[in-house]
Design a protein around this motif. Sequence first.
Motif, PDB file in Angstrom:
ATOM      1  N   ILE A 187       2.947  -4.666   8.057  1.00  0.00           N
ATOM      2  CA  ILE A 187       4.211  -4.082   8.514  1.00  0.00           C
ATOM      3  C   ILE A 187       4.287  -2.645   8.016  1.00  0.00           C
ATOM      4  CG2 ILE A 187       6.734  -4.184   8.399  1.00  0.00           C
ATOM      5  CD1 ILE A 187       6.523  -7.176   7.881  1.00  0.00           C
ATOM      6  N   ASP A 188       4.578  -1.710   8.907  1.00  0.00           N
ATOM      7  CA  ASP A 188       4.865  -0.322   8.537  1.00  0.00           C
ATOM      8  C   ASP A 188       6.345  -0.263   8.162  1.00  0.00           C
ATOM      9  OD1 ASP A 188       5.644   2.396   8.552  1.00  0.00           O
ATOM     10  OD2 ASP A 188       4.042   2.922   9.941  1.00  0.00           O
ATOM     11  N   LEU A 189       6.628  -0.184   6.863  1.00  0.00           N
ATOM     12  CA  LEU A 189       8.008  -0.273   6.387  1.00  0.00           C
ATOM     13  C   LEU A 189       8.846   0.924   6.807  1.00  0.00           C
ATOM     14  CD1 LEU A 189       7.356  -1.721   2.801  1.00  0.00           C
ATOM     15  CD2 LEU A 189       8.072  -2.964   4.851  1.00  0.00           C
ATOM     16  N   ASN A 190       8.276   2.121   6.798  1.00  0.00           N
ATOM     17  CA  ASN A 190       9.024   3.310   7.237  1.00  0.00           C
ATOM     18  C   ASN A 190       9.435   3.183   8.696  1.00  0.00           C
ATOM     19  OD1 ASN A 190       9.544   5.029   5.128  1.00  0.00           O
ATOM     20  ND2 ASN A 190       7.610   6.155   5.294  1.00  0.00           N
ATOM     21  N   SER A 191       8.487   2.788   9.522  1.00  0.00           N
ATOM     22  CA  SER A 191       8.760   2.644  10.953  1.00  0.00           C
ATOM     23  C   SER A 191       9.813   1.571  11.201  1.00  0.00           C
ATOM     24  CB  SER A 191       7.462   2.295  11.686  1.00  0.00           C
ATOM     25  OG  SER A 191       7.710   2.048  13.042  1.00  0.00           O
ATOM     26  N   GLN A 251       0.873  -1.178   0.000  1.00  0.00           N
ATOM     27  CA  GLN A 251       0.000   0.000   0.000  1.00  0.00           C
ATOM     28  C   GLN A 251       0.912   1.231   0.000  1.00  0.00           C
ATOM     29  OE1 GLN A 251      -2.630   0.159   3.402  1.00  0.00           O
ATOM     30  NE2 GLN A 251      -4.358   0.769   2.120  1.00  0.00           N
ATOM     31  N   ALA A 252       1.025   1.844  -1.171  1.00  0.00           N
ATOM     32  CA  ALA A 252       2.029   2.899  -1.356  1.00  0.00           C
ATOM     33  C   ALA A 252       1.799   4.104  -0.450  1.00  0.00           C
ATOM     34  CB  ALA A 252       2.044   3.331  -2.821  1.00  0.00           C
ATOM     35  N   SER A 253       0.551   4.538  -0.297  1.00  0.00           N
ATOM     36  CA  SER A 253       0.267   5.766   0.451  1.00  0.00           C
ATOM     37  C   SER A 253       0.658   5.657   1.920  1.00  0.00           C
ATOM     38  CB  SER A 253      -1.217   6.128   0.336  1.00  0.00           C
ATOM     39  OG  SER A 253      -2.013   5.086   0.875  1.00  0.00           O
ATOM     40  N   SER A 254       0.514   4.477   2.503  1.00  0.00           N
ATOM     41  CA  SER A 254       0.814   4.296   3.928  1.00  0.00           C
ATOM     42  C   SER A 254       2.162   3.624   4.174  1.00  0.00           C
ATOM     43  CB  SER A 254      -0.286   3.457   4.582  1.00  0.00           C
ATOM     44  OG  SER A 254      -0.326   2.167   3.995  1.00  0.00           O
ATOM     45  N   HIS A 255       2.859   3.254   3.085  1.00  0.00           N
ATOM     46  CA  HIS A 255       4.140   2.529   3.189  1.00  0.00           C
ATOM     47  C   HIS A 255       3.976   1.243   3.997  1.00  0.00           C
ATOM     48  CE1 HIS A 255       6.484   5.867   1.456  1.00  0.00           C
ATOM     49  NE2 HIS A 255       5.668   6.663   2.139  1.00  0.00           N
ATOM     50  N   CYS A 256       2.836   0.593   3.816  1.00  0.00           N
ATOM     51  CA  CYS A 256       2.548  -0.639   4.555  1.00  0.00           C
ATOM     52  C   CYS A 256       2.575  -1.849   3.631  1.00  0.00           C
ATOM     53  CB  CYS A 256       1.184  -0.556   5.235  1.00  0.00           C
ATOM     54  SG  CYS A 256       1.180   0.497   6.696  1.00  0.00           S
TER      55      CYS A 256
END
Length: 627
Positions: free
Chosen positions: A181-185, A125-130
């Motif tokens: 998974i939150d990839l940025n986090s 999910q591109a917008s949430s980087h998930c």
Amino acid sequence: MCGICCSVSFSVEHFSKDLKEDLLYNLRRRGPSSSRQLLKSAVNYQCLFSGHVLHLRGVLTAQPVEDECGNVFLWNGEVFNGVQVEAEDNDTQVMFSSLSACKNESEILSLFSKVHGPWSFIYYQASSHCLWFGRDVFGRRSLLWQFSNLGKSFCLSSVGAQISGGADQWQEVPASGIFQIDLNSAAVSRCVILKLYPWKSISKENVAEECANELTQTPAELPEFVSVVINKANLYLSKPIVPLNKTLPEVPLETQCRNSSSVPGSRETLEILLRDEHTQRIVQQFIDVLSVAVKRRTLCLAREENLASKDVLKTCGKKANIAILFSGGVDSMVIAALADRHIPLDEPIDLLNVAFLPKQKAGLPIPNVERNQQNHCEIPPEESSPSTAVPQGPHDAEVPDRVTGKAGLKELQSVNPSRTWNFVEINVSLEELQKLRRARICHLVQPSDTVLDDSIGCAVWFASRGIGWLVTEDAVQSYKSSAKVILTGIGADEQLAGYSRHRARFQSLGLEGLNEEIAMELGRISSRNLGRDDRVIADHGKEARFPFLDENVVSFLNSLPVWEKVDLALPRGVGEKLILRLAAVELGLSSSALLPKRAIQFGSRIAKLEETNEKASDKCGRLQILP
């Protein structure tokens, strides 16, 4: 069926634009129709998506698929019900369109709660980087994860690759829900938090109890920097099946046939039971719901026009699109009889029957054979050996499953003599078993690693490969099954008390104990059986389909009190899987209806081929991958 993979890196030095060669090769074997890779880069991470498609229905849709918002989808599944997929549609596109339209987490969960059929998926999910991923409620499609020991990368994949040593091992993604998974986090904290949206029963009173148990199903071997947490909003997926009916009878049950003059275990025992109007009605309902499940799994594929020459067609007929793992036991017999209802009459059905040759017979001469040019095909180099260049001789292996398989073939031929039933005799020598276990099978079975996993995994791999013999009155032909879809009877024993441990539990704790054992069996089928079997069968570019695990079949059986499905006060070969045996009699399969359960490792004699003093639960040294 597809091979799907996503490799995520949080550091430049650990990033690669290509998957490792052995992993890519294993994925391509699962999806020979199309292969594609897609790279997505962000400030803190990079994702490499790899999709490999086995084309079965609708327009061939290469994966991964991406939309205009940058969302990426990998889908390894079949939508048989719950979400509208027309005959000409491709379910990857239908699912991705539906997913892209979801506005929040609840809508994503609602979508996957509706799907009836086997699936695993990866969704970026591109917008949430998930990154979202998961498996269906039974885990009918394999999905593995692997976390680097340094915490700088991880990988999700349908199948693993050979790794020696203790670090960075592949593990099965638990079928306990969908993960996010939150990839940025994760990139910033160097801690991977797996947010779980668990499966929960639709029954309100079970919600809290199941929620407490979900985290216990996640593997304990995760690295320190990886943790699993239930999502804070307490959102969940609704199980697409009704809860198990654990009702107990108010008064002790009396079995009609136990008081009759019939011999226990005879055909008359089943016929007496079928005289009861209520029993007959339930059996017919079971046949109907199972028949629909088989229909969905036999007609949900594109049937190509047979392009073979007229001369070949005269000798070989049309090619089979459907094969059945076939022992002649009641599970495979009922599936075959129901498949016969729905598959076009001019299309053969392949019955795949595997046997492992005793050592003393491995060197027997192979007779001259007439080759079936349509279905005989070259064996890939890594699979060729003195024993695989030509299949083992057709008369060398009268193991128990071969005997019951041939008897079952005759019964099916009497039920429908117009059908071409291809009884494929697959004979495996010790040399071939050992060679191909090392070359192909051991990494497919893993991370399962017991003696039982070895026996079943190897037997199913050779059976689903489909290389063997067609022996008829007129000719003996070498043969390779062309069927892309393989039906298997897994799920019948788990739901209908087919194992000896069910009888032991009943004898010690009665119907209440039996109910608990059945609930446990279905709850752990993803980790014990289905991931392994999916990897093994898909290695041949074929798709396993499980009619007994159709959501409507499971819901129907779950809705019945246990005494309407089984009666373990009756002898072995009658009382277990009783409702299935009664269905077999109704379908005209009276002989196979009385065969007791025999596991594939004993029926095919693979368990007798090597070490004989092992326990099924022992860790199997033969599956250990050497450097």
